[in-house]
Design an enzyme around this catalytic site. Structure first.
Site: not given
Ligand code: NAD
Length: 435
Positions: A98, A110, A194, A225, A362
């Site tokens: 990425k 990670k 994101t 998020n 970031s």
């Molecule tokens: P977060 O913790 O803010 O949100 C995760 C969401 O997924 C929550 O609403 C949770 O209830 C839901 N969830 C959890 N388990 C689940 C399931 N089994 N089925 C359906 N929904 C489920 O996390 P985030 O930061 O939004 O990250 C989400 C994805 O985005 C991840 O794969 C993460 O690696 C990726 N990501 C996040 C960022 C970042 O900056 N936060 C950056 C790049 C990628």
């Protein structure tokens, strides 16, 4: 439903399959291919935590630095009960790719702790977060490896971690971690970066396909998020968000939801409720309850997996009806499922491009911390937009040029840049040359 990989799925082994496939479209030396199949460093730690009732629990944690040829390792820290070493290695590998796709001067890393944070009090969570940093402190730093938030970690946790690291080294060190609260050296725009980065990719798609937002239906799995930010931005442009879900399940409405009301309900009451609010008055709307599995198979124009990896597999890929997918989560589609979707004509914007807005801002945060010079939200968003547009267009162009899918094109794009760095250190061709 559990969207997490079954125990038999080796996420890392599946993730690196993309390398072999993309390799043929690059000038990467075979040595480079071999190097990328092995993480540079894998650390497992145990973190004993004093619980509020006086008892002690030991939590297992990991930090993986996959590669740091192009710069310090960069990658989030995940708190989840299913965290395991294969998953963390895969997530670190995706970060290497990425950062190269986005041309950021970073490698990939990670971390994760095997914990259900919802079962911990805030004080237990703070002790765990600080304890984890004490364990990995020798392996992170602004020029070594820079963590950030991921699933179930947030700005406050990043703030605790930065404070703990600063105490250990005896000086204020904001650039050791990103995604911090603004008051502790965070960047404007980081919290929604994101989702916003994914949104800029979709705006490119909108232009390519001349979409009329009002006619485009969207389903989003994961309303945290990343999911909330992209939902809000798309809704503002007129897109119809017809389904959203969290770990407990989802809701569907043919009419489409008022996204800000959903966000308020989720964040204030911690439930996904179909409500509509105007001037402080809210009313419940009719919505159908659906499972996470059903959400993925809805007849929508755009599907956005924004929760966890391996949710679209060989088992359900054939039933996915959306013709466009934005992979906001890391690794939601297995390699086998990806082939099925490609054959079925589904256009997938791959994770290493689609969710790269987070690591890009970031990077901006790290630059601001090092310079001690802070930017406005407009400046951050403008710079993010320019970067997402440039790299989306480069990947799209490559995919059109070679007649390949966007994922292969994105990996090829990343491998060229990583390959240049490897070649600059010398390959067999250099070392075997006569002089
Ligand atoms: P977060 O913790 O803010 O949100 C995760 C969401 O997924 C929550 O609403 C949770 O209830 C839901 N969830 C959890 N388990 C689940 C399931 N089994 N089925 C359906 N929904 C489920 O996390 P985030 O930061 O939004 O990250 C989400 C994805 O985005 C991840 O794969 C993460 O690696 C990726 N990501 C996040 C960022 C970042 O900056 N936060 C950056 C790049 C990628």
């Amino acid at each position: 439903m559990s969207s997490h990989p079954p125990a038999t799925t080796d996420v890392f082994a599946d993730a690196i399959k993309n390398l072999d496939h993309a390799f043929q479209y690059t000038k990467l030396h075979e040595e480079g291919l071999e190097r990328l199949k092995h993480p540079k460093m894998v650390i497992e730690v145990s973190v004993p935590v004093r619980m509020d009732d006086g008892s002690m629990r030991v939590f297992k944690g990991y930090r993986v630095r996959h590669d740091d040829t192009r710069g310090p390792g960069k990658g989030g820290i995940r708190y989840h009960p299913d965290v395991d070493i294969s998953e963390v290695k895969a997530l670190a590998f995706w970060m290497t790719c990425k950062c190269a796709v986005m041309n950021l001067p970073y490698g990939g890393a990670k971390g994760g702790i095997c914990v259900n944070p919802k079962e911990l009090s805030n004080m237990e969570l703070e002790r765990l977060s600080r304890g984890f940093i004490r364990r990995i402190a020798d392996f992170i730093g602004p020029e070594i490896d820079v963590p950030a938030p991921d699933v179930y970690t947030n700005a406050m946790i990043m703030g605790w971690m930065m404070d703990e690291f600063s105490n250990l080294v005896g000086r204020h060190t904001p650039a050791v971690i990103t995604g911090k609260p603004i008051a502790l050296g965070g960047s404007q725009g980081r919290s929604e970066a994101t989702g916003r980065g994914g949104y800029y990719c979709l705006k490119e798609m909108e232009a390519i396909h001349s979409w009329n937002p009002r006619e485009v239906t969207v389903a989003i799995q994961g309303f945290g998020n990343a999911g909330q930010a992209v939902a809000r931005l798309l809704h503002n442009d007129g897109y119809k968000i017809v389904a959203v879900s969290d770990s407990k399940g989802g809701i569907y409405s043919e009419e489409g939801f008022h996204v800000q009301s959903l966000i308020n309900a989720k964040n204030n009451r911690r439930t996904l409720d179909a409500v509509y609010c105007k001037e402080g008055v809210c009313e419940m709307l009719d919505a159908e309850e659906i499972s996470n599995a059903e959400l993925l198979e809805l007849d929508v124009d755009l599907l956005i997996p924004a929760a966890l990896e391996n949710v679209i597999t060989a088992k359900n890929a054939g039933r996915v009806r959306a013709k466009n997918i934005l992979e906001l989560a890391n690794g939601p589609i297995t390699s086998e499922a990806g082939e099925t979707l490609h054959k079925n004509g589904t256009f997938v914007i791959p994770d290493i491009l689609a969710n790269a807005g987070g690591v890009t801002v970031s990077y901006f945060e790290w630059v601001q911390n090092k310079a001690g010079w802070y930017w406005t939200e407009e400046e951050v968003n403008e710079k993010l937009k320019a970067k997402m547009q440039d790299e989306f267009r480069a990947v799209y162009h490559r995919s059109q040029e070679h007649g390949i899918d966007m994922r292969t094109a994105a990996y090829a794009h990343a491998l060229e840049r990583i390959g240049d760095a490897f070649s600059a250190q010398g390959t067999v061709d250099y070392f075997r040359s006569p002089n």
